[in-house]
Write a protein that holds these residues in place. Sequence first.
Motif, PDB file in Angstrom:
ATOM      1  N   HIS A  36       0.833  -1.029   0.271  1.00  0.00           N
ATOM      2  CA  HIS A  36      -0.171   0.112   0.008  1.00  0.00           C
ATOM      3  C   HIS A  36       0.682   0.992  -0.350  1.00  0.00           C
ATOM      4  O   HIS A  36       2.865   1.247   0.625  1.00  0.00           O
ATOM      5  CB  HIS A  36      -1.274  -0.201   1.044  1.00  0.00           C
ATOM      6  N   ASP A  37       0.146   2.002  -0.789  1.00  0.00           N
ATOM      7  CA  ASP A  37       1.236   3.723  -0.787  1.00  0.00           C
ATOM      8  C   ASP A  37       1.108   4.307   0.816  1.00  0.00           C
ATOM      9  O   ASP A  37      -0.432   3.866   1.446  1.00  0.00           O
ATOM     10  CB  ASP A  37       0.298   4.622  -1.378  1.00  0.00           C
ATOM     11  N   ARG A  38       1.067   5.977   1.350  1.00  0.00           N
ATOM     12  CA  ARG A  38       1.056   6.280   1.873  1.00  0.00           C
ATOM     13  C   ARG A  38      -0.405   6.540   2.345  1.00  0.00           C
ATOM     14  O   ARG A  38      -0.912   6.641   3.577  1.00  0.00           O
ATOM     15  CB  ARG A  38       1.749   7.839   1.897  1.00  0.00           C
ATOM     16  N   ASP A  39      -0.785   6.101   1.715  1.00  0.00           N
ATOM     17  CA  ASP A  39      -3.008   7.115   1.750  1.00  0.00           C
ATOM     18  C   ASP A  39      -3.896   5.762   1.502  1.00  0.00           C
ATOM     19  O   ASP A  39      -4.899   5.944   1.813  1.00  0.00           O
ATOM     20  CB  ASP A  39      -3.095   7.665   0.058  1.00  0.00           C
ATOM     21  N   GLY A  40      -2.698   4.524   1.545  1.00  0.00           N
ATOM     22  CA  GLY A  40      -3.659   3.394   1.912  1.00  0.00           C
ATOM     23  C   GLY A  40      -4.032   2.537   0.368  1.00  0.00           C
ATOM     24  O   GLY A  40      -4.639   1.420   0.791  1.00  0.00           O
ATOM     25  N   HIS A  41      -3.828   2.872  -0.511  1.00  0.00           N
ATOM     26  CA  HIS A  41      -4.261   2.403  -1.796  1.00  0.00           C
ATOM     27  C   HIS A  41      -3.141   1.020  -1.954  1.00  0.00           C
ATOM     28  O   HIS A  41      -1.870   1.196  -2.071  1.00  0.00           O
ATOM     29  CB  HIS A  41      -4.457   3.603  -2.833  1.00  0.00           C
TER      30      HIS A  41
END
Length: 257
Positions: free
Chosen positions: A184-189
């Motif tokens: 996941h990326d920093r935004d949770g995607h």
Amino acid sequence: MKLNGVADLPEIRPGDDIAALVAERAALEPGDVLTVASTIVSKAEGRTADLADYPVSGRAQEIADRIEAVAGEEKDPRFAQAVLEESTELLIDCPFLLAETRFGHIAPNAGVDRSNVPDHDLLLLPKRPSESAKRIRAGLAQQGIEDVAVIVTDTCGRSFRHGQRGVAIGWAGMPASRDWRGEHDRDGHELGVTVQSVVDELAAAANLVTGEGAGGTPAVVVRDWEFGDHAGSNELFRAVEDDFVRQALREWSFDDT
């Protein structure tokens, strides 16, 4: 991450032990990555040739004549023959040669080089660079140096961009790619397509140290780089069925009218 060139390597001759030569000159440690230019791997493996070794076929003569007509400079058909013999597929035959090598790498002239070959006309790429990397790694182990990954590098041009950069053509002791899919990326995607070709990135970083031309340093030690807690993959060369650029090139021809 630190990158240090291996200084004072001699001119490599057929049969030379690259692992032993590097071990004498570099204090390698577990976890290091050793990048080795394909130039010296090829020399050690006797992958040199002379233009006289290549009797010219009709196809090679046709290629040379067409490129000469388009570029306005003489093209040696024996060189074209060498490229054909080092290739499994010729993707572009004019105004230059773009070919797939027998181990899956796609490069201008199938990687056949005319520079840095003091005693011959041509330098060919290693036949199986990943096997070459395994042999160097095993040679380091025989010198008491364990857990060092090895990458065999080459310089290659890039579609859509000017200039060349280092790429990996063989590797051993580490995966070729770091697979971020499912993370996941920093935004949770969730990442769905990101696969990072770490052997290429390390080869490009090392190329900043090796340099080009007469002052080149053909081996570099990469230290304090970590693969991290990621899935790994040994896929580097794209399969034909997934390579839409190659499929398009098969339908394309150079119009010199």
